[in-house]
Design a protein around this motif. Sequence first.
Motif, PDB file in Angstrom:
ATOM      1  N   ARG A 111       0.901  -1.190   0.045  1.00 57.69           N
ATOM      2  CA  ARG A 111      -0.037  -0.036   0.000  1.00 57.69           C
ATOM      3  C   ARG A 111       0.722   1.319   0.044  1.00 57.69           C
ATOM      4  NH1 ARG A 111      -5.323  -0.478  -1.546  1.00 57.69           N
ATOM      5  NH2 ARG A 111      -6.059  -2.508  -1.044  1.00 57.69           N
ATOM      6  N   HIS A 114       1.537   2.408  -3.518  1.00 58.70           N
ATOM      7  CA  HIS A 114       0.453   3.114  -4.245  1.00 58.70           C
ATOM      8  C   HIS A 114       0.701   4.648  -4.333  1.00 58.70           C
ATOM      9  CE1 HIS A 114      -1.585  -0.956  -3.761  1.00 58.70           C
ATOM     10  NE2 HIS A 114      -1.218  -0.812  -5.134  1.00 58.70           N
ATOM     11  N   ALA A 115       0.946   4.941  -2.957  1.00 58.13           N
ATOM     12  CA  ALA A 115       1.007   6.623  -2.747  1.00 58.13           C
ATOM     13  C   ALA A 115       2.142   7.031  -3.410  1.00 58.13           C
ATOM     14  CB  ALA A 115       1.106   6.636  -1.210  1.00 58.13           C
ATOM     15  N   GLY A 118       1.382   7.102  -7.068  1.00 63.24           N
ATOM     16  CA  GLY A 118       0.637   8.336  -7.329  1.00 63.24           C
ATOM     17  C   GLY A 118       1.236   9.608  -7.126  1.00 63.24           C
ATOM     18  N   ASP A 137      -9.824  -4.027  -5.589  1.00 59.00           N
ATOM     19  CA  ASP A 137      -9.560  -3.072  -4.436  1.00 59.00           C
ATOM     20  C   ASP A 137      -8.536  -2.091  -4.507  1.00 59.00           C
ATOM     21  OD1 ASP A 137      -7.589  -5.009  -3.874  1.00 59.00           O
ATOM     22  OD2 ASP A 137      -8.211  -4.968  -1.879  1.00 59.00           O
ATOM     23  N   ASP A 138      -7.794  -1.999  -5.683  1.00 59.82           N
ATOM     24  CA  ASP A 138      -6.609  -1.251  -5.736  1.00 59.82           C
ATOM     25  C   ASP A 138      -6.918   0.204  -5.909  1.00 59.82           C
ATOM     26  OD1 ASP A 138      -4.029  -0.209  -6.879  1.00 59.82           O
ATOM     27  OD2 ASP A 138      -3.607  -2.352  -7.403  1.00 59.82           O
ATOM     28  N   PRO A 139      -6.056   1.096  -5.169  1.00 60.40           N
ATOM     29  CA  PRO A 139      -6.432   2.261  -5.121  1.00 60.40           C
ATOM     30  C   PRO A 139      -5.866   3.204  -6.291  1.00 60.40           C
ATOM     31  CG  PRO A 139      -4.539   2.065  -3.649  1.00 60.40           C
ATOM     32  CD  PRO A 139      -5.260   0.607  -3.991  1.00 60.40           C
ATOM     33  N   GLY A 142      -7.751   5.470  -9.018  1.00 63.13           N
ATOM     34  CA  GLY A 142      -8.170   6.792  -7.924  1.00 63.13           C
ATOM     35  C   GLY A 142      -7.042   7.717  -8.090  1.00 63.13           C
ATOM     36  N   LEU A 143      -6.030   7.088  -7.742  1.00 65.26           N
ATOM     37  CA  LEU A 143      -4.879   7.916  -7.674  1.00 65.26           C
ATOM     38  C   LEU A 143      -4.410   8.532  -9.074  1.00 65.26           C
ATOM     39  CD1 LEU A 143      -2.563   5.857  -5.076  1.00 65.26           C
ATOM     40  CD2 LEU A 143      -3.527   7.996  -4.715  1.00 65.26           C
ATOM     41  N   ARG A 146      -6.944  11.322 -10.160  1.00 59.85           N
ATOM     42  CA  ARG A 146      -6.455  12.672  -9.665  1.00 59.85           C
ATOM     43  C   ARG A 146      -5.214  13.187  -9.924  1.00 59.85           C
ATOM     44  NH1 ARG A 146      -8.504   9.765  -5.077  1.00 59.85           N
ATOM     45  NH2 ARG A 146      -6.540   9.010  -4.313  1.00 59.85           N
ATOM     46  N   TRP A 159     -13.761  -1.355 -11.923  1.00 64.22           N
ATOM     47  CA  TRP A 159     -14.256  -0.289 -10.841  1.00 64.22           C
ATOM     48  C   TRP A 159     -15.678  -0.179 -11.446  1.00 64.22           C
ATOM     49  CZ3 TRP A 159      -9.710   1.510 -13.266  1.00 64.22           C
ATOM     50  CH2 TRP A 159      -9.898   2.387 -14.311  1.00 64.22           C
ATOM     51  N   ASP A 161     -17.396   2.927 -10.772  1.00 66.32           N
ATOM     52  CA  ASP A 161     -17.712   4.385 -10.983  1.00 66.32           C
ATOM     53  C   ASP A 161     -17.922   4.834 -12.011  1.00 66.32           C
ATOM     54  OD1 ASP A 161     -17.717   7.112 -10.587  1.00 66.32           O
ATOM     55  OD2 ASP A 161     -15.977   7.445  -9.385  1.00 66.32           O
TER      56      ASP A 161
END
Length: 368
Positions: A111, A114-115, A118, A137-139, A142-143, A146, A159, A161
């Motif tokens: 995790r 991931h940040a 991003g 469930d991978d972020p 979204g990263l 953004r 996803w 969305d």
Amino acid sequence: MTEGASRPTLEAVAARAGVSRATVSRVVNGGEGVREPLVERVRQAVEELGYVPNQAARSLVTKRHDAVAVVIAEPESRVFADPFFALQLRGISKELTAHDNQLVLLLTEGRADHARVGRYLAGGHVDGALVFSLHLDDPLPGLIQRAGVPTVFGGRPGWSDATRQAVYVDSDNRGGARTAVDHLVGLGRTRIAHITGPLDQTSAADRLDGYRDVVGDADPRLVVESDFTPAGGERAMRELLDRVPDVDAVFAANDLTAAGALRVLRERGRRVPEDVAVVGFDDMLPLAEQTDPPLTTVRQDIEEMGRLMARLLLRRLDRRSPGEAGRGAAGPDAAAGADVTAGADVRAGSDASTGVVLPTTLVRRASA
């Protein structure tokens, strides 16, 4: 140029070519409006002097870094052990190299990574990103959204969305799975098992759906979830034989899984294909030809998937570049145009995604 000598400058190239510095800059940076004879003089001067453009200065003019991030949402141990990733990277690298772009490889061990990824993408270091092997469930999606980085995904996004638009390249996983199971049914097999991949990835879920399309009323004990690895295939095959001793066929979600299953069948004294027929997915060479017996499998063109991902991204970047406005539509539908590759299926999803889906074919060998 001897060691320690100063690097040739734009001014030196301009003097050698007998043109202005602005003309040299336009030619070197791919600008328009320069007559062909002058372009040739500048190119000759660049070659004679060994001029290399300053990338930082060039980026100020073109708004491009000529670098693309390739993000694989898997740990290093998985990426370098699975030939799938090498084939996809080879296709990506060939396409990027042909267009003078650099590949920047980013892997995720956990995790915290991931940040980090991003932040890197948001930092303006690359022009775009190619992302594959995502989990539900991978972020990362979204990263990336953004960060505002143009992106093409490998594999159908999972996803839900509907505000997100995505361009992706995939294989016909569900159709390929149906072909594999239809083949086993045609051989007269009645206890057909499926060893899945990780079901938080859309490729594995689609292959399970294809299996169920054909044998939807099968004993639920005939389905065992695994992880796309040989060790996972071994564990799943042992579990299947313990659960359902009379299993007479196995559709494995990839060739590595199938190779593990074949080892266990041999250990347990089951003849392939006489007692248990086995079909894989990928046609990973030379693996599929070197298993004992050689593996019947569903072929997907993994290298081509990587090449198309890179091609679609570069087209999107070209439309965003200065002077490129108005050349084609701006949305994902245009990026995934029908002229991308012969035989591909271009799909517009209900979630605003657009995908190029490559066909799959059954390759028959001795295992089924």
